[in-house]
Design an enzyme around this catalytic site. Structure first.
Site, PDB file in Angstrom:
ATOM      1  CD  GLU A  44      57.404  28.811  32.647  1.00 51.88           C
ATOM      2  OE1 GLU A  44      56.969  28.841  31.474  1.00 51.88           O
ATOM      3  OE2 GLU A  44      56.728  28.404  33.614  1.00 51.88           O
ATOM      4  NE  ARG A 284      50.602  28.106  44.416  1.00 49.80           N
ATOM      5  CZ  ARG A 284      50.504  28.764  43.273  1.00 49.80           C
ATOM      6  NH1 ARG A 284      50.361  28.099  42.134  1.00 49.80           N
ATOM      7  NH2 ARG A 284      50.567  30.079  43.242  1.00 49.80           N
ATOM      8  CE  LYS A 294      55.494  33.407  36.284  1.00 50.68           C
ATOM      9  NZ  LYS A 294      56.835  33.047  35.744  1.00 50.68           N
TER      10      LYS A 294
END
Length: 581
Positions: A44, A284, A294
């Site tokens: 994204e 992850r 983020k």
């Protein structure tokens, strides 16, 4: 880069699909056979990519390379409020810097770029939404966001169905088209999937598929005022691009049933056909002493706790690059940690070790004095100087030698002298002999102090027949060896000493938040005395400053004849390792 044997369970899944021919017979609209393995990296564009994204890039592009397939770079840009072209450019730069490409050869020998945006598909995604409405798999809900949240229930009790859940397909289509036409305000209506308000998986309790958002999109402008939710657009984009293996991190595991439900219902309507993509999850990257959210990284930037997204202390790929890490070192780190099925923690020392191991063989050596103290060789002729040589790299004689000057006055490290030596101290103190690296053996005779008792200069005599590389140089033994730079020949340059941004192993933990865990000593700017040859260092040229660590000429702030050096990593660390997998 080769991976460790058995380090990647995803390969076993792909091997199984290849053996079964799951995706073997597919063709594109032009009739060309599609690869049996097509992956994608789907960020994204709402922030700069970080070290966790580097692992995902390595996984997705690496799998495609291994199986002769291709990997698409796709921007899942469905939220115009948070997305920006700057972030798109940063992601493209990161993938290229790591050495991967989204370009693949075509049947006619040309090259095609498989670079996509979810916004490319807005018309098709909208049509798919109407298809779900027509088969009563989706409905327009006129509750507020707060009402929807309050009626979703909990893990212990079912949710409450919306009073608008049983609108007819005709009513829903009319409302949805009016939403598309801009007749309603933000939040006035949403489109929801009709699944199961009692589902144990909360994701399946009639999730929102579309929301109204009168916002400017960086690619489509004001062409749209409704935007698909990520979970809706993502799986459809995978299907449109004929992705075979949709590889995601474990936080998307709960969303996999929704991924399958959306694609399955669209297949039932005839909008899609088998074989459909399937999602697989891997662990992850949780790295100690840093943040990979983020949102929190943006907070560090906006509150000016760091000097931008590419601050060398940031875990962003831009920051890591500016710090001086090489793409090879990042890929080596990814190889070493492998691909796991469960989340765990990787200590920062593993990443630091990877860059040390990579730079050990590639970085030329140089001398730098970071905390200078003047050393005067009293018996060395005033005004005289001579050249000394040293290999550019001790393990690569083919790289040649570097030449530098020795004079009567030298800069040495302040820690290399004491007049009260502890046991085991082999550097300069009155009466002790040490070797100047690549120079002479010297004997310390004393020191000068100021009125406060601080040492301001050290005095010594050099022993003329002991110069390194000359016959008889080892006739006098010296237990210690120190590095130095000639005072009249030194290049005085800016050096930035970077350390870990956070002092806590898990800075996100605790009630006070990450700001209290910031390391106040994470950046220190000094003027150092550098070997004259370093003046010509090019941006991003890396060196080992002997004894101090690896340094790089800053890619932006360095200029011809005036490099600025960033410390990449110290030569070794005495830190205690934190939790790791």
């Amino acid at each position: 880069m080769a991976e460790r044997p058995d380090s990647n369970f995803l390969r076993a899944i792909i091997d199984r699909d290849l053996a079964a021919g799951t995706y073997a017979s597919r063709t594109d609209p032009q009739g060309e056979r599609l690869p049996a393995v097509i992956t994608r990296f789907p960020p994204e564009p709402n922030g700069y990519p970080h070290i966790g994204h580097a692992k995902s890039i390595w996984v997705n592009f690496g799998l495609a390379q291994r199986y002769g397939g291709r990997c698409h770079l796709r921007f899942d840009d469905t939220n115009p409020v948070k997305e920006d072209r700057e972030y798109v450019d940063a992601i493209i730069d990161a993938v290229r810097w790591l050495g991967f490409s989204w370009e693949s050869p075509t049947r006619d020998g040309a090259t095609r770029a498989y670079l996509y945006y979810a916004s490319d598909y807005f018309d098709r995604i909208y049509a798919f939404a109407e298809a779900l409405i027509e088969c009563r798999a989706a409905y327009v809900d006129s509750q507020s966001a707060e009402q929807i949240a309050a009626t979703r229930g909990s893990f212990l009790e079912a949710g409450i169905a919306s009073p608008y859940r049983d609108r007819t397909s005709e009513e829903n289509l009319a409302l949805f088209r009016a939403m598309r036409a801009g007749k309603y305000c933000d939040g006035e209506h949403v489109l929801r999937a009709r699944i199961d308000m009692g589902a144990p998986n909360m994701v399946l309790r009639d999730p929102v598929l579309y929301r109204i958002r009168h916002a400017w999109h960086y690619r489509t402008g004001d062409a749209w005022c409704i935007y698909p939710m990520y979970d809706f657009a993502h799986c459809i984009s995978d299907a449109i691009e004929s992705i075979t293996h949709s590889v995601a991190t474990l936080e998307f595991e709960n969303s996999r049933p929704l991924y399958d439900w959306i694609l399955g219902r669209l297949r039932d309507t005839g909008a899609l056909r088998d074989p459909l993509p399937h999602q697989y999850e891997f662990a992850r990257l949780n790295l100690t002493h840093t943040i990979t959210s983020k949102r929190k990284l943006l907070q560090l930037v906006t509150e000016k706790r760091v000097d931008g997204w590419d601050d060398p202390r940031m875990p962003t790929i831009a920051g890591i690059r500016r710090r001086g890490y090489t793409p090879e070192s990042v890929l080596l780190f990814c190889e070493r940690i492998g691909v796991a099925k469960t989340d765990g923690w990787i200590d920062m020392s593993v990443l630091e070790g990877a860059v040390r191991d990579d730079l050990d063989g590639r970085a030329d050596r140089a001398s730098a004095v970071l905390d200078p103290l003047r050393l005067i060789l009293d018996n060395y002729p005033e005004g005289h100087g001579e050249t000394c040589t040293a290999p550019r790299h001790p393990k690569h004689p083919e790289r040649g030698v570097r030449v530098f000057s020795l004079s009567r006055e030298l800069w040495i490290e302040r820690e290399d002298f004491t007049d009260d030596p502890p046991k085991g101290y082999f550097r300069l103190f009155p009466g002790n002999k040490v070797r100047l690296r690549h120079g002479y053996v010297i004997e310390c005779t004393g020191a000068e102090k100021d009125a406060s008792g601080n040492v301001i200069a050290v005095h010594a005599n050099y022993l003329p027949d002991t110069k390194s590389g000359t016959p008889g140089a080892d006739s006098i033994k010296a237990r210690g060896s120190i590095h130095w730079v000639s005072v009249p020949h030194a290049f005085m340059g800016e050096v930035r000493l970077y350390d870990r941004l956070f002092i806590e192993s898990n800075p996100a933990a605790g009630e006070q938040g990450m700001m209290v865990a910031l390391n106040p000593g994470s950046k220190r700017v000094i003027t150092a005395c550098l070997e004259a040859g370093l003046r010509e260092a090019a941006p991003e040229e890396r060196f080992q400053f002997e004894r101090h660590g690896y340094f790089v000429a800053d890619r932006f702030d360095s200029s011809p004849g005036k490099p600025v050096f960033n410390r990449i990593v110290e030569l070794r660390t005495g830190r205690t390792a934190g939790p790791s997998v």
